[in-house]
Design an enzyme around this catalytic site. Structure first.
Site, PDB file in Angstrom:
ATOM      1  N   ASP A  45     106.313  27.796 131.166  1.00  0.00           N
ATOM      2  CA  ASP A  45     107.621  28.142 130.609  1.00  0.00           C
ATOM      3  C   ASP A  45     107.620  27.948 129.095  1.00  0.00           C
ATOM      4  OD1 ASP A  45     110.659  28.545 130.869  1.00  0.00           O
ATOM      5  OD2 ASP A  45     110.536  26.573 129.938  1.00  0.00           O
ATOM      6  N   GLU A 117     105.241  31.954 135.639  1.00  0.00           N
ATOM      7  CA  GLU A 117     105.144  30.923 134.607  1.00  0.00           C
ATOM      8  C   GLU A 117     104.018  29.940 134.933  1.00  0.00           C
ATOM      9  OE1 GLU A 117     109.646  30.649 132.785  1.00  0.00           O
ATOM     10  OE2 GLU A 117     109.164  29.404 134.529  1.00  0.00           O
TER      11      GLU A 117
END
Length: 225
Positions: A45, A117
């Site tokens: 992320d 992610e």
């Protein structure tokens, strides 16, 4: 490693993992036990946000911070990441526990976004910044994003208000909590509070208007994940 022994994702991305266990971890949902992709998702992320921010900064030199924030939110929202994951067919490679697989976890947007992610986190650890940066750049349609910006992305304050109203929640409160810098170069920090997020969100910009927009964008990032 022979071509046949490479994981389909490695062939699709045009690389090979030095540590295959990282790829395995990135493709393991928490329902399948540990280690799973949650820690890699946390890392990925941060990597994704930095690369996207860099690309927006480089590709759109005329945009101010408010417009860049809105563009970043549009690109890294859950639905956008899930679309990338679908193109990579990540769902078909994920490992689930029996219950999660039976309930259709491989098609769930939130899981697809999280797994993408996690894959980025694994790539960063295994291959480094330059490789993961190029992978991210190759997976997004930057021209489409520019077109969306030209058409006028709905501002973050409006989107946040609509989200809260749809949930029958009170509208957010914005308050200027800090003003810094000289008179001709002020930086305003705004605090946004809403019952929809646990902690108040703060953002800074060169005007109160853009600081409010940036704070709303940050709140939306939390709500849309």
């Amino acid at each position: 490693m022979t071509e046949l022994s490479r994981h389909p994702l490695e062939r699709l991305l045009g690389l090979s993992f030095s540590d295959p266990s990282l790829l395995q971890e990135a493709l393991t949902h928490k329902s399948a036990g540990t280690p799973n992709y949650e820690r890699l998702e946390f890392l990925g992320d941060a990597v994704l946000e930095l690369v996207v921010t860099e690309q927006i900064y480089l590709l759109h030199p005329a945009l101010d911070e408010g417009a860049m924030t809105r563009m970043r939110v549009a690109l890294v929202r859950r639905e956008s990441l899930a679309e990338v994951a679908k193109r990579l067919q990540l769902g078909s490679h994920l490992r689930f526990g029996p219950g999660e697989r039976k309930s259709g976890g491989m098609h769930r947007a939130s899981i697809l976004a999280d797994s993408f992610e996690a894959l980025l986190g694994a790539l960063y650890l295994d291959s480094g910044w330059e490789v993961v940066r190029e992978i991210i750049k190759s997976q997004f349609d930057w021209d489409k994003l520019q077109s969306a910006s030209a058409d006028g992305l709905k501002d973050s304050k409006t989107r946040l208000q609509e989200w809260l109203q749809a949930k029958n929640l009170p509208l957010p409160d914005y308050a200027v909590v800090r003003i810094e810098g000289r008179e001709h170069d002020r930086v305003f920090t705004v605090r946004l509070t809403t019952s929809a997020v646990e902690k108040a969100v703060e953002a800074s910009a060169s005007s109160i208007k853009w600081a409010e927009q940036a704070a709303a964008a940050l709140a939306l990032e939390q709500l849309e994940r």
